[in-house]
Design a protein around this motif. Structure first.
Motif, mmCIF file in Angstrom:
data_model
loop_
_atom_site.group_PDB
_atom_site.id
_atom_site.type_symbol
_atom_site.label_atom_id
_atom_site.label_comp_id
_atom_site.label_asym_id
_atom_site.label_seq_id
_atom_site.Cartn_x
_atom_site.Cartn_y
_atom_site.Cartn_z
ATOM 1 N N ARG A 269 0.845 -1.136 -0.067
ATOM 2 C CA ARG A 269 0.204 0.012 0.082
ATOM 3 C C ARG A 269 0.931 1.271 -0.014
ATOM 4 O O ARG A 269 0.601 2.131 -0.517
ATOM 5 N N SER A 270 1.959 1.176 0.778
ATOM 6 C CA SER A 270 2.888 2.372 0.798
ATOM 7 C C SER A 270 3.760 2.783 -0.416
ATOM 8 O O SER A 270 4.253 3.818 -0.524
ATOM 9 N N ALA A 271 3.840 1.804 -1.316
ATOM 10 C CA ALA A 271 4.466 2.007 -2.557
ATOM 11 C C ALA A 271 3.470 2.398 -3.938
ATOM 12 O O ALA A 271 3.896 2.577 -4.758
ATOM 13 N N LEU A 272 2.343 2.545 -3.609
ATOM 14 C CA LEU A 272 1.261 2.351 -4.734
ATOM 15 C C LEU A 272 1.400 3.559 -5.409
ATOM 16 O O LEU A 272 1.415 3.609 -6.497
ATOM 17 N N HIS A 273 1.829 4.699 -4.840
ATOM 18 C CA HIS A 273 1.895 6.157 -5.254
ATOM 19 C C HIS A 273 3.222 5.847 -6.296
ATOM 20 O O HIS A 273 3.058 6.586 -7.320
ATOM 21 N N THR A 274 4.332 5.389 -5.797
ATOM 22 C CA THR A 274 5.316 5.263 -6.814
ATOM 23 C C THR A 274 5.112 4.495 -7.901
ATOM 24 O O THR A 274 5.473 4.966 -9.273
ATOM 25 N N VAL A 275 4.293 3.486 -7.849
ATOM 26 C CA VAL A 275 4.023 2.730 -9.185
ATOM 27 C C VAL A 275 3.134 3.502 -9.931
ATOM 28 O O VAL A 275 3.341 3.470 -11.294
ATOM 29 N N LEU A 276 2.212 4.173 -9.575
ATOM 30 C CA LEU A 276 1.226 4.812 -10.470
ATOM 31 C C LEU A 276 1.787 6.051 -11.061
ATOM 32 O O LEU A 276 1.551 6.458 -12.229
ATOM 33 N N ARG A 277 2.887 6.775 -10.504
ATOM 34 C CA ARG A 277 3.584 7.841 -11.008
ATOM 35 C C ARG A 277 4.617 7.310 -12.257
ATOM 36 O O ARG A 277 4.754 7.741 -13.151
ATOM 37 N N GLN A 278 5.160 6.077 -11.755
ATOM 38 C CA GLN A 278 6.211 5.496 -12.805
ATOM 39 C C GLN A 278 5.836 4.717 -13.747
ATOM 40 O O GLN A 278 6.325 4.421 -14.638
ATOM 41 N N GLY A 279 4.535 4.171 -13.323
ATOM 42 C CA GLY A 279 4.080 3.059 -14.460
ATOM 43 C C GLY A 279 4.515 1.645 -13.943
ATOM 44 O O GLY A 279 5.277 1.265 -13.464
ATOM 45 N N VAL A 280 3.421 0.891 -14.397
ATOM 46 C CA VAL A 280 3.790 -0.630 -14.072
ATOM 47 C C VAL A 280 4.774 -1.158 -15.232
ATOM 48 O O VAL A 280 4.750 -0.766 -16.488
ATOM 49 N N PRO A 281 5.684 -1.785 -14.835
ATOM 50 C CA PRO A 281 6.707 -2.376 -16.024
ATOM 51 C C PRO A 281 6.386 -3.146 -17.118
ATOM 52 O O PRO A 281 5.318 -4.081 -16.760
ATOM 53 N N GLY A 282 6.321 -2.554 -18.239
ATOM 54 C CA GLY A 282 5.947 -3.212 -19.418
ATOM 55 C C GLY A 282 4.552 -2.511 -19.945
ATOM 56 O O GLY A 282 4.100 -2.915 -21.047
ATOM 57 N N ALA A 283 3.884 -1.649 -19.145
ATOM 58 C CA ALA A 283 2.815 -1.091 -19.486
ATOM 59 C C ALA A 283 2.991 0.073 -20.454
ATOM 60 O O ALA A 283 3.795 0.584 -20.649
ATOM 61 N N ARG A 284 1.822 0.182 -21.314
ATOM 62 C CA ARG A 284 2.089 1.295 -22.237
ATOM 63 C C ARG A 284 1.389 2.607 -21.858
ATOM 64 O O ARG A 284 0.530 2.775 -21.000
ATOM 65 N N ASP A 285 2.192 3.611 -22.141
ATOM 66 C CA ASP A 285 2.072 5.022 -21.540
ATOM 67 C C ASP A 285 0.687 5.665 -22.317
ATOM 68 O O ASP A 285 0.357 5.272 -23.512
ATOM 69 N N ILE A 286 -0.045 6.514 -21.875
ATOM 70 C CA ILE A 286 -1.126 7.189 -22.691
ATOM 71 C C ILE A 286 -1.030 8.697 -22.347
ATOM 72 O O ILE A 286 -0.512 9.149 -21.296
ATOM 73 N N GLY A 287 -1.075 9.407 -23.406
ATOM 74 C CA GLY A 287 -0.767 10.937 -23.440
ATOM 75 C C GLY A 287 -1.392 11.474 -24.431
ATOM 76 O O GLY A 287 -2.252 11.208 -25.232
ATOM 77 N N GLY A 288 -1.596 12.932 -24.335
ATOM 78 C CA GLY A 288 -2.162 13.739 -25.466
ATOM 79 C C GLY A 288 -3.592 13.474 -25.545
ATOM 80 O O GLY A 288 -4.330 13.489 -24.639
#
Length: 305
Positions: A269-288
């Motif tokens: 639980r304490s690491a969730l904010h880090t994962v959400l900001r940095q992204g799940v390894p291998g996940a596709r970014d979304i932007g624009g």
């Protein structure tokens, strides 16, 4: 540890009654230390629990504070419902949030705890820790899951306006067939499961295992529910996240790789904010423009339990 409806109390860990004397608690502590010490063949996790239990009730002041907060006196209770938030001193925008996190589990818990207590029995405080501890495991699990979902909601809320989250999303005919959270962020679109098993879990072949899991397949269920939303909204999830209490995991972040083609990570639980900001390894970014398009599609298709 000790703060979940599923957790054993400090007294239970030491094997004493809440009315035990200070000397009885001290003797029980020494005995349990010898029984659980790893050098004597004991379990390391249990050994740590014993030490933590002593910290909580080993002195007069610590025991009084613990008793007030865990239902061993008639003062102060925990595990209550949502309360009015204090006046905000932080004026930064919060994440967009829809739905009621933990709402379905809380409603079920409140209904069933009164049913379990019995017809005509007055239940002035359904969150009284003494009552919660005496309830069947299924009821305590409902409350624990509600608390877990609420904690995830608080974390996401503090991440700022770049994040959008939908809570308690319906994915089937049954109300309990739901997706705890759908989180849209610049790092990706994620399906999120907030759980509390009350003990440390392990992993095998892309799934969570352990006595408390009781043969269920939480990751498989999470991915199945994500597929329902993906089809309905015509969106593509970048990854799946399982959030557990810190004490349920040996490591802060455990990537499981791709499971059925979807990157999965299990986090404290304490690491969730880090994962959400940095992204799940291998996940596709979304932007624009895609970010706005995905948000619009979800807003038009998401339904709540």
């Amino acid at each position: 540890m000790f703060d979940s409806p599923l957790s054993a109390s400090a007294y239970e860990v030491l094997g004493v009654d809440p009315t035990a004397t200070a000397d009885e608690i001290k003797r029980a502590f020494r005995l349990r230390l010898r029984e659980t010490h790893p050098d004597a063949g004991g379990d390391a996790a249990a050994f740590i629990q014993v030490q933590r239990a002593w910290e909580l009730i080993g002195t007069v002041d610590a025991r009084a504070s613990y008793d007030r907060g865990h239902g061993f006196t008639e003062e102060e209770v925990t595990w209550n419902g949502w309360q009015a938030p204090p006046a905000r001193t932080d004026t930064r925008p919060k994440a967009r949030s829809y739905g009621h996190p933990g709402g379905w589990h809380r409603e079920r818990y409140l209904s069933l705890i009164r049913e379990w207590a019995g017809h005509g029995v007055d239940v002035p405080d359904p969150y009284d820790p003494a009552l919660v501890r005496s309830a069947p495991h299924e009821l305590r699990r409902m409350l624990a899951d509600a608390l877990a979902e609420e904690e995830t909601a608080r974390t996401v809320s503090d991440l700022g306006m770049g994040f959008t989250v939908w809570h308690d999303v319906a994915t089937g005919q049954r109300a309990d067939d739901k997706l705890d959270h759908v989180i849209l962020s610049p790092s990706g679109l994620y399906g999120v499961l907030s759980e509390d098993f009350g003990e440390t879990v392990r992993f095998r072949r892309g799934e969570i295992i352990g006595p408390a899991v009781d043969g269920a397949a939480p990751i498989a269920a999470l991915l199945a529910r994500m597929r329902v939303i993906a089809r309905a909204a015509r969106v593509r999830f970048g990854g799946a996240i399982v959030v557990l209490p810190d004490d349920d995991l040996d490591q802060a972040i455990t990537p499981l790789g791709k499971v059925r083609g979807v990157p999965v990570v299990v986090v404290r639980r304490s690491a969730l904010h880090t994962v959400l900001r940095q992204g799940v390894p291998g996940a596709r970014d979304i932007g624009g423009n895609e970010l706005f398009d995905v948000r619009t599609r979800l807003q038009q298709s998401v339904r709540f339990v």
